[in-house]
Structures are given as structure tokens and as C-alpha cells.
Scaffold this motif. Structure first.
Motif, PDB file in Angstrom:
ATOM      1  N   GLY A  11       0.785  -1.223   0.000  1.00 62.26           N
ATOM      2  CA  GLY A  11       0.000   0.000   0.000  1.00 62.26           C
ATOM      3  C   GLY A  11       0.817   1.272   0.000  1.00 62.26           C
ATOM      4  O   GLY A  11       0.246   2.373   0.020  1.00 62.26           O
ATOM      5  N   LEU A  12       2.146   1.142  -0.025  1.00 65.75           N
ATOM      6  CA  LEU A  12       2.993   2.335   0.043  1.00 65.75           C
ATOM      7  C   LEU A  12       3.889   2.481  -1.181  1.00 65.75           C
ATOM      8  O   LEU A  12       4.011   3.573  -1.740  1.00 65.75           O
ATOM      9  N   GLY A  13       4.509   1.395  -1.630  1.00 68.27           N
ATOM     10  CA  GLY A  13       5.366   1.484  -2.809  1.00 68.27           C
ATOM     11  C   GLY A  13       6.398   0.379  -2.842  1.00 68.27           C
ATOM     12  O   GLY A  13       6.353  -0.573  -2.055  1.00 68.27           O
ATOM     13  N   ILE A  14       7.347   0.508  -3.784  1.00 72.25           N
ATOM     14  CA  ILE A  14       8.409  -0.482  -3.939  1.00 72.25           C
ATOM     15  C   ILE A  14       9.753   0.173  -3.645  1.00 72.25           C
ATOM     16  O   ILE A  14       9.832   1.386  -3.413  1.00 72.25           O
ATOM     17  N   ALA A  15      10.783  -0.636  -3.653  1.00 67.83           N
ATOM     18  CA  ALA A  15      12.127  -0.129  -3.361  1.00 67.83           C
ATOM     19  C   ALA A  15      12.482   1.021  -4.298  1.00 67.83           C
ATOM     20  O   ALA A  15      12.266   0.950  -5.507  1.00 67.83           O
ATOM     21  N   GLY A  16      13.026   2.077  -3.718  1.00 68.37           N
ATOM     22  CA  GLY A  16      13.405   3.255  -4.494  1.00 68.37           C
ATOM     23  C   GLY A  16      12.379   4.369  -4.444  1.00 68.37           C
ATOM     24  O   GLY A  16      12.690   5.513  -4.793  1.00 68.37           O
ATOM     25  N   ASP A  17      11.154   4.069  -4.017  1.00 69.39           N
ATOM     26  CA  ASP A  17      10.132   5.109  -3.905  1.00 69.39           C
ATOM     27  C   ASP A  17      10.411   5.988  -2.690  1.00 69.39           C
ATOM     28  O   ASP A  17      10.827   5.504  -1.628  1.00 69.39           O
ATOM     29  N   VAL A  18      10.174   7.269  -2.849  1.00 74.16           N
ATOM     30  CA  VAL A  18      10.329   8.229  -1.752  1.00 74.16           C
ATOM     31  C   VAL A  18       8.931   8.607  -1.277  1.00 74.16           C
ATOM     32  O   VAL A  18       8.083   9.022  -2.068  1.00 74.16           O
ATOM     33  N   ARG A  19       8.696   8.457   0.020  1.00 70.27           N
ATOM     34  CA  ARG A  19       7.373   8.700   0.573  1.00 70.27           C
ATOM     35  C   ARG A  19       7.445   9.570   1.826  1.00 70.27           C
ATOM     36  O   ARG A  19       8.421   9.538   2.577  1.00 70.27           O
ATOM     37  N   GLU A  20       6.372  10.317   2.031  1.00 69.87           N
ATOM     38  CA  GLU A  20       6.216  11.110   3.254  1.00 69.87           C
ATOM     39  C   GLU A  20       5.253  10.351   4.159  1.00 69.87           C
ATOM     40  O   GLU A  20       4.103  10.089   3.779  1.00 69.87           O
ATOM     41  N   VAL A  21       5.708   9.955   5.341  1.00 75.52           N
ATOM     42  CA  VAL A  21       4.885   9.157   6.251  1.00 75.52           C
ATOM     43  C   VAL A  21       4.919   9.776   7.648  1.00 75.52           C
ATOM     44  O   VAL A  21       5.746  10.654   7.944  1.00 75.52           O
ATOM     45  N   LYS A  22       4.039   9.285   8.496  1.00 79.56           N
ATOM     46  CA  LYS A  22       4.032   9.747   9.882  1.00 79.56           C
ATOM     47  C   LYS A  22       5.242   9.191  10.623  1.00 79.56           C
ATOM     48  O   LYS A  22       5.702   8.084  10.350  1.00 79.56           O
ATOM     49  N   ASP A  23       5.732   9.970  11.586  1.00 82.13           N
ATOM     50  CA  ASP A  23       6.928   9.566  12.323  1.00 82.13           C
ATOM     51  C   ASP A  23       6.738   8.218  13.016  1.00 82.13           C
ATOM     52  O   ASP A  23       7.627   7.353  12.980  1.00 82.13           O
ATOM     53  N   GLY A  24       5.589   8.042  13.652  1.00 84.91           N
ATOM     54  CA  GLY A  24       5.345   6.792  14.375  1.00 84.91           C
ATOM     55  C   GLY A  24       5.320   5.588  13.449  1.00 84.91           C
ATOM     56  O   GLY A  24       5.821   4.511  13.799  1.00 84.91           O
ATOM     57  N   TYR A  25       4.733   5.740  12.271  1.00 82.54           N
ATOM     58  CA  TYR A  25       4.669   4.638  11.305  1.00 82.54           C
ATOM     59  C   TYR A  25       6.067   4.251  10.842  1.00 82.54           C
ATOM     60  O   TYR A  25       6.387   3.061  10.701  1.00 82.54           O
ATOM     61  N   ALA A  26       6.912   5.258  10.636  1.00 84.38           N
ATOM     62  CA  ALA A  26       8.280   4.979  10.194  1.00 84.38           C
ATOM     63  C   ALA A  26       9.080   4.296  11.294  1.00 84.38           C
ATOM     64  O   ALA A  26       9.750   3.279  11.053  1.00 84.38           O
ATOM     65  N   ASN A  28       8.025   2.768  14.119  1.00 83.46           N
ATOM     66  CA  ASN A  28       7.461   1.555  14.720  1.00 83.46           C
ATOM     67  C   ASN A  28       7.233   0.416  13.733  1.00 83.46           C
ATOM     68  O   ASN A  28       7.061  -0.736  14.150  1.00 83.46           O
ATOM     69  N   PHE A  29       7.227   0.735  12.442  1.00 80.36           N
ATOM     70  CA  PHE A  29       6.941  -0.322  11.468  1.00 80.36           C
ATOM     71  C   PHE A  29       7.970  -0.392  10.336  1.00 80.36           C
ATOM     72  O   PHE A  29       8.623  -1.418  10.139  1.00 80.36           O
ATOM     73  N   LEU A  30       8.113   0.695   9.588  1.00 81.93           N
ATOM     74  CA  LEU A  30       8.969   0.653   8.404  1.00 81.93           C
ATOM     75  C   LEU A  30      10.438   0.389   8.741  1.00 81.93           C
ATOM     76  O   LEU A  30      11.074  -0.481   8.127  1.00 81.93           O
ATOM     77  N   PHE A  31      10.975   1.112   9.705  1.00 82.84           N
ATOM     78  CA  PHE A  31      12.388   0.936  10.045  1.00 82.84           C
ATOM     79  C   PHE A  31      12.653  -0.434  10.681  1.00 82.84           C
ATOM     80  O   PHE A  31      13.584  -1.143  10.261  1.00 82.84           O
ATOM     81  N   PRO A  32      11.858  -0.865  11.685  1.00 83.02           N
ATOM     82  CA  PRO A  32      12.126  -2.182  12.285  1.00 83.02           C
ATOM     83  C   PRO A  32      11.977  -3.338  11.293  1.00 83.02           C
ATOM     84  O   PRO A  32      12.675  -4.350  11.406  1.00 83.02           O
ATOM     85  N   LYS A  33      11.067  -3.206  10.318  1.00 84.22           N
ATOM     86  CA  LYS A  33      10.843  -4.274   9.341  1.00 84.22           C
ATOM     87  C   LYS A  33      11.855  -4.245   8.195  1.00 84.22           C
ATOM     88  O   LYS A  33      11.857  -5.128   7.340  1.00 84.22           O
ATOM     89  N   GLY A  34      12.704  -3.234   8.173  1.00 83.14           N
ATOM     90  CA  GLY A  34      13.689  -3.135   7.098  1.00 83.14           C
ATOM     91  C   GLY A  34      13.080  -2.764   5.767  1.00 83.14           C
ATOM     92  O   GLY A  34      13.597  -3.143   4.703  1.00 83.14           O
ATOM     93  N   LEU A  35      11.987  -2.019   5.802  1.00 80.12           N
ATOM     94  CA  LEU A  35      11.296  -1.637   4.575  1.00 80.12           C
ATOM     95  C   LEU A  35      11.693  -0.246   4.082  1.00 80.12           C
ATOM     96  O   LEU A  35      11.452   0.085   2.916  1.00 80.12           O
ATOM     97  N   ALA A  36      12.276   0.568   4.938  1.00 79.80           N
ATOM     98  CA  ALA A  36      12.608   1.937   4.541  1.00 79.80           C
ATOM     99  C   ALA A  36      13.756   2.470   5.387  1.00 79.80           C
ATOM    100  O   ALA A  36      14.083   1.923   6.449  1.00 79.80           O
ATOM    101  N   VAL A  37      14.345   3.535   4.883  1.00 78.84           N
ATOM    102  CA  VAL A  37      15.394   4.257   5.619  1.00 78.84           C
ATOM    103  C   VAL A  37      15.071   5.737   5.555  1.00 78.84           C
ATOM    104  O   VAL A  37      14.269   6.183   4.716  1.00 78.84           O
TER     105      VAL A  37
END
Length: 231
Positions: A11-26, A28-37
């Protein structure tokens, strides 16, 4: 917070996509899961090359799994389970069991996360479950869950001949019903006319009978006076 995806995020994108997300989502979810930096200048500079590599990888995987997906869509996976009183399963059929059944039947290795099962299967019978073999290859496979020690139930499907026969029968029935509905008013009118004709004929016959019958003589009054005089 701006992030760069390094893997596909549903629901957000694939590798290389740049997205603006909420701090908590990044955090608590994206960073721990290794989905984004975090979108640092260095990561932003690498975003385009990262996305290009991801698109090439996805295209290659789609081509490799296309034929597997076609075969899997025609496959039926059989999973035997223990059943208790009332036909209830002991436990449930999970994504892990389905993934193992796919690997055994198709000779491929898929992760249980590829099985897009909304919730564990807790009933006997046939179930349709999507399997994500590749980004754009998601066949729906038939899973038959049956009781251990019994034969799997057959898949009941109408053949083209049976479907055609059923359609012809339905059309014939509809045609008969329509014909009856059209003829019904005419039949009613004919019956009413016949009854009316019979009534008129009966009236005419009655009048003719009255005309043809002779007049009956009037009965003579008793001659009481004559008898009294004779006495």
C-alpha cells in the motif's frame, strides 16, 4: 517524515520510492521491518538506481513464475485434517501448511507470506486462496480440506453440455409459460361465448315447447245442485 523504501511496503510502494509518512509509522513499522530508511541526501541520491534495479528484478520474477502460476491455477491442493464431533477441525489450516502444499505440488519454494489468506481455514470443503508467486503473478488456487481417513470430496462442476441443456430447458419452460399466458384470455372468452349460446338455445326451446303444447280443458265444477234435486 520523508523516507526511502528499500523493499516493497504494501500500500505504500516499492524499493526506491520516496514517501512522506508519519513519524510513528516509520519508527514503529517501516524501520524495524527493514522496509525503509530515512531520506538522507545520500539515500535520495541512490533512490533512482535502487528503483531501477527493483523494476528489473520484478520483471524477471514475473516471467519466471508466469507458467507456474498458470499450472497452479488449475491445481487442487489436498490437505487432510483431524476432525472432531460435529465436523469441527482440531485447530485450523494455516498459511504455513498451504505454502508447504504448494511447494510439494509445484516443486517450487514459496514463503508462507505469499499465501494471501485472510484468516485460517477452520471448515471442511473447498476454499479459494490467492498465492502471490511474483509481484504480478497471483493465481487463485483451490484448496480442499477433508477429514483424515476419508476420500477427498470431488469438485462439482457443470460441463458445457450440462450448462447448454439447462439453458435450453429454462428457455422452453419460459416459452410454455408465455404461451399459456397469451392463450388464457382467448380461452376464457370462447368459454363465455359458448355458455351464452347454450343459454339462448335453452330459452328458444322452452318458448317453442310452450307454443306447441295444446290448451288443457278447464275442469267442470261439480254438479251438486243436480244431485240435491234428484234426492
Amino acid at each position: 517524515m520523508k523516507v526511502v523504501l528499500i523493499d516493497e511496503a504494501p500500500g505504500l510502494g516499492i524499493a526506491g520510492d520516496v514517501r512522506e509518512v508519519k513519524d510513528g509509522y516509520a519508527r514503529n513499522f517501516l524501520f524495524p521491518k527493514g522496509l525503509a530508511v530515512l531520506a538522507t541526501p545520500q539515500e535520495l541520491a541512490r533512490a533512482d538506481s535502487r528503483k531501477k534495479a527493483e523494476i528489473e528484478r520484478r520483471t524477471k520474477l514475473n516471467l519466471e513464475m508466469e507458467s507456474v502460476g498458470e499450472r497452479l491455477a488449475e491445481e487442487r491442493l489436498l490437505i487432510a485434517v483431524r476432525v472432531g464431533p460435529g465436523g469441527r477441525l482440531y485447530g485450523s489450516v494455516t498459511t504455513t501448511e498451504i505454502a508447504e502444499a504448494v511447494n510439494e505440488a509445484m516443486g517450487v519454494e514459496i514463503d508462507r507470506r505469499a499465501v494471501q489468506l485472510a484468516q485460517p481455514i477452520r471448515e471442511l470443503g473447498h476454499h479459494q486462496t490467492p498465492i502471490r508467486l511474483a509481484p504480478d503473478v497471483i493465481p487463485s488456487v483451490t484448496i480442499t480440506v477433508y477429514q483424515e481417513g476419508t476420500d477427498p470430496p470431488p469438485l462439482v462442476e457443470e460441463t458445457p453440455e450440462e450448462e447448454q441443456e439447462g439453458a435450453e430447458t429454462a428457455e422452453a419452460t419460459a416459452a410454455e409459460a408465455t404461451a399459456e399466458a397469451v392463450d388464457a384470455p382467448e380461452a376464457t372468452a370462447e368459454e363465455a361465448e359458448a355458455v351464452e349460446t347454450e343459454e339462448e338455445a335453452a330459452e328458444v326451446a322452452e318458448e317453442e315447447a310452450e307454443t306447441a303444447a295444446p290448451d288443457e280443458p278447464e275442469a267442470e265444477a261439480p254438479q251438486e245442485d243436480e244431485e240435491e234435486s234428484k234426492e
